[in-house]
Design an enzyme around this catalytic site. Sequence first.
Site, PDB file in Angstrom:
ATOM      1  N   HIS A 215       0.805  -1.242   0.000  1.00  0.00           N
ATOM      2  CA  HIS A 215       0.000   0.000   0.000  1.00  0.00           C
ATOM      3  C   HIS A 215       0.829   1.278   0.000  1.00  0.00           C
ATOM      4  CE1 HIS A 215       0.706  -0.170   4.409  1.00  0.00           C
ATOM      5  NE2 HIS A 215       0.590   1.135   4.351  1.00  0.00           N
TER       6      HIS A 215
HETATM    7  C1  UD1 Z   1      -2.232   5.671   5.283  1.00  0.00           C
HETATM    8  C2  UD1 Z   1      -1.005   6.253   5.975  1.00  0.00           C
HETATM    9  C3  UD1 Z   1       0.098   5.212   6.006  1.00  0.00           C
HETATM   10  C4  UD1 Z   1      -0.389   3.911   6.623  1.00  0.00           C
HETATM   11  C5  UD1 Z   1      -1.667   3.449   5.928  1.00  0.00           C
HETATM   12  C6  UD1 Z   1      -2.219   2.259   6.656  1.00  0.00           C
HETATM   13  C7  UD1 Z   1      -0.601   8.662   5.714  1.00  0.00           C
HETATM   14  C8  UD1 Z   1       0.175   9.687   5.004  1.00  0.00           C
HETATM   15  N1  UD1 Z   1      -0.489   7.396   5.248  1.00  0.00           N
HETATM   16  O1  UD1 Z   1      -1.868   5.385   3.941  1.00  0.00           O
HETATM   17  O2  UD1 Z   1       1.176   5.697   6.794  1.00  0.00           O
HETATM   18  O3  UD1 Z   1       0.609   2.938   6.475  1.00  0.00           O
HETATM   19  O4  UD1 Z   1      -2.640   4.493   5.959  1.00  0.00           O
HETATM   20  O5  UD1 Z   1      -3.099   1.527   5.871  1.00  0.00           O
HETATM   21  O6  UD1 Z   1      -1.287   8.962   6.656  1.00  0.00           O
HETATM   22  N2  UD1 Z   1      -9.015   4.672   0.420  1.00  0.00           N
HETATM   23  C9  UD1 Z   1     -10.249   4.096   0.255  1.00  0.00           C
HETATM   24  N3  UD1 Z   1     -10.940   3.736   1.378  1.00  0.00           N
HETATM   25  C10 UD1 Z   1     -10.471   3.932   2.639  1.00  0.00           C
HETATM   26  C11 UD1 Z   1      -9.221   4.537   2.787  1.00  0.00           C
HETATM   27  C12 UD1 Z   1      -8.506   4.904   1.669  1.00  0.00           C
HETATM   28  O7  UD1 Z   1     -10.710   3.885  -0.853  1.00  0.00           O
HETATM   29  O8  UD1 Z   1     -11.162   3.564   3.616  1.00  0.00           O
HETATM   30  C13 UD1 Z   1      -8.235   4.997  -0.786  1.00  0.00           C
HETATM   31  C14 UD1 Z   1      -8.467   6.418  -1.325  1.00  0.00           C
HETATM   32  O9  UD1 Z   1      -8.407   6.350  -2.704  1.00  0.00           O
HETATM   33  C15 UD1 Z   1      -7.255   7.151  -0.784  1.00  0.00           C
HETATM   34  C16 UD1 Z   1      -6.170   6.099  -0.773  1.00  0.00           C
HETATM   35  O10 UD1 Z   1      -6.837   4.888  -0.465  1.00  0.00           O
HETATM   36  O11 UD1 Z   1      -6.917   8.247  -1.572  1.00  0.00           O
HETATM   37  C17 UD1 Z   1      -5.067   6.348   0.222  1.00  0.00           C
HETATM   38  O12 UD1 Z   1      -5.602   6.542   1.539  1.00  0.00           O
HETATM   39  P1  UD1 Z   1      -4.795   7.449   2.606  1.00  0.00           P
HETATM   40  O13 UD1 Z   1      -5.432   7.334   3.947  1.00  0.00           O
HETATM   41  O14 UD1 Z   1      -4.561   8.796   2.084  1.00  0.00           O
HETATM   42  O15 UD1 Z   1      -3.371   6.780   2.654  1.00  0.00           O
HETATM   43  P2  UD1 Z   1      -2.954   5.254   2.825  1.00  0.00           P
HETATM   44  O16 UD1 Z   1      -2.240   4.855   1.590  1.00  0.00           O
HETATM   45  O17 UD1 Z   1      -4.119   4.452   3.267  1.00  0.00           O
HETATM   46  N1  UDP Z   2      -4.118  -5.776   8.506  1.00  0.00           N
HETATM   47  C1  UDP Z   2      -5.405  -6.264   8.589  1.00  0.00           C
HETATM   48  N2  UDP Z   2      -6.020  -6.668   7.443  1.00  0.00           N
HETATM   49  C2  UDP Z   2      -5.415  -6.597   6.227  1.00  0.00           C
HETATM   50  C3  UDP Z   2      -4.100  -6.089   6.148  1.00  0.00           C
HETATM   51  C4  UDP Z   2      -3.485  -5.674   7.306  1.00  0.00           C
HETATM   52  O1  UDP Z   2      -5.975  -6.360   9.685  1.00  0.00           O
HETATM   53  O2  UDP Z   2      -6.030  -6.982   5.232  1.00  0.00           O
HETATM   54  C5  UDP Z   2      -3.456  -5.348   9.732  1.00  0.00           C
HETATM   55  C6  UDP Z   2      -2.126  -6.024   9.954  1.00  0.00           C
HETATM   56  O3  UDP Z   2      -2.322  -7.285  10.557  1.00  0.00           O
HETATM   57  C7  UDP Z   2      -1.411  -5.022  10.842  1.00  0.00           C
HETATM   58  C8  UDP Z   2      -1.964  -3.690  10.370  1.00  0.00           C
HETATM   59  O4  UDP Z   2      -3.140  -3.981   9.637  1.00  0.00           O
HETATM   60  O5  UDP Z   2      -1.763  -5.210  12.196  1.00  0.00           O
HETATM   61  C9  UDP Z   2      -0.971  -2.987   9.506  1.00  0.00           C
HETATM   62  O6  UDP Z   2      -1.606  -1.872   8.922  1.00  0.00           O
HETATM   63  P1  UDP Z   2      -1.210  -1.309   7.499  1.00  0.00           P
HETATM   64  O7  UDP Z   2      -0.437  -2.313   6.748  1.00  0.00           O
HETATM   65  O8  UDP Z   2      -2.457  -0.787   6.890  1.00  0.00           O
HETATM   66  O9  UDP Z   2      -0.330  -0.038   7.878  1.00  0.00           O
HETATM   67  P2  UDP Z   2       1.172   0.186   8.397  1.00  0.00           P
HETATM   68  O10 UDP Z   2       1.423  -0.762   9.533  1.00  0.00           O
HETATM   69  O11 UDP Z   2       2.082  -0.035   7.242  1.00  0.00           O
HETATM   70  O12 UDP Z   2       1.176   1.608   8.800  1.00  0.00           O
END
Ligand code: UD1
Ligand code: UDP
Length: 376
Positions: A215
């Site tokens: 991601h």
């Molecule tokens: C965010 C965090 C990242 C974390 C990740 C965990 C920041 C800068 N990034 O990244 O550090 O590792 O969350 O998963 O805060 N979207 C959906 N539905 C949702 C959420 C997101 O469709 O419920 C899509 C949207 O198109 C959005 C994109 O995902 O633009 C990215 O979401 P965003 O929260 O901006 O960043 P993440 O990549 O999820």
């Molecule tokens: N996770 C989850 N379901 C998924 C993928 C990840 O519950 O389909 C959990 C995973 O076990 C871990 C956390 O989400 O505890 C990690 O979050 P993510 O990878 O979104 O973000 P990051 O840790 O990189 O910030």
Amino acid sequence: MKKIVTIVGARPQFIKAAALNRVFRRDYSNAIIEDIVHTGQHYDDAMSEVFFREMDIAPPHAHFSVGSGSHGVQTGKMMIELEQYLLAEVPDAVLVYGDTNTTMAGALVAAKCNIPVIHVEAGLRSYSRTMPEEINRIVTDHLSTLLFSPTLQGVENLESEGMKVQLGPYHAAHPGVFQCGDVMYDNALHYGKLDHLHPSVQKWKDQSFVLTTIHRDHNTDDPKVLYTLLETLIHLTRQHQLQWVLPVHPRLKKNMEANADIQNLLRDAEHVHLIEPLGYVAMLQLEQMATMIVTDSGGVQKEAYFAQKPCLILRDTTEWKEIIATGNAFLVGANAEKIKEKFEYCMQNKMNHWPLLYGDGSAAEQIARVIFEFLA
Ligand code: UD1
Ligand code: UDP
């Protein structure tokens, strides 16, 4: 009674918050009220509500539905909402987790309202400022009053930035940095049982498969990089007769769907299983059943270690350096050659040295005790 406002918004924060919410409610219900505030950064059911339901986290006291947007738009909207909320609620402290935009927005607003900031998962550094998370971590740490680092490396990083390390019990004259283990390890022990398999992972019980999450913006948002990653891993898993299971983060989904070459690549790959994001219990179970884990997630690379699985980290740096030092995980970036080399290595070598790196499962208890003493 003292009041803490916990600010969460993204998937890993709901998971981290579950550990302390559990301890506050169990051990400090006469002393501390914890109100959880959800910024709405993540909003799909599978990215948000499922964790509140399955992990028995107290429902949010407020939900701001900020949603997606550029960094400035998203962070700015959060700050506007959070400022109004904190000025009305006047908590004794604000608690934030990790390194997302939600974390930084919460810390900035609280600090400007003169409310002490508590940062859980403090001190981590990848030393790459091209990562938005690195900027969020630095800002949050430097605005925080209590900093809880899961690792010694984190403590040393903060010391090198001039912060004072507090050893032993909390003393009001020296708020500062504490090493306390990792709430994610507490959670993995608490929720990661295999006796009742979650229905969504039953079918993988006797299969050999690689589990992958992707991601990070540097992997998903550049079509060439994403294509290389997928092509390389499709090839390697097929060659080794492994299934490939990917719970797909919405950011990955959006970028895969927008790319015709990737759609073509996936069309003939019957061993590739793109599934909805999983709930936490199911995810922990799948991690324990996998042959190998390939990820760019901070949380998943640690959970691979907890589950004693070899791990390829699709990044050039990590803030969890101690995992790399054990020789059980490898930084392979998005480099096809490195991925191939380390994939083969993991298939051919049995790894059996897994020292405890993240505490003893009592991080949330230790953190709650220091917070209690601080508030008192
Ligand atoms: C965010 C965090 C990242 C974390 C990740 C965990 C920041 C800068 N990034 O990244 O550090 O590792 O969350 O998963 O805060 N979207 C959906 N539905 C949702 C959420 C997101 O469709 O419920 C899509 C949207 O198109 C959005 C994109 O995902 O633009 C990215 O979401 P965003 O929260 O901006 O960043 P993440 O990549 O999820
Ligand atoms: N996770 C989850 N379901 C998924 C993928 C990840 O519950 O389909 C959990 C995973 O076990 C871990 C956390 O989400 O505890 C990690 O979050 P993510 O990878 O979104 O973000 P990051 O840790 O990189 O910030």
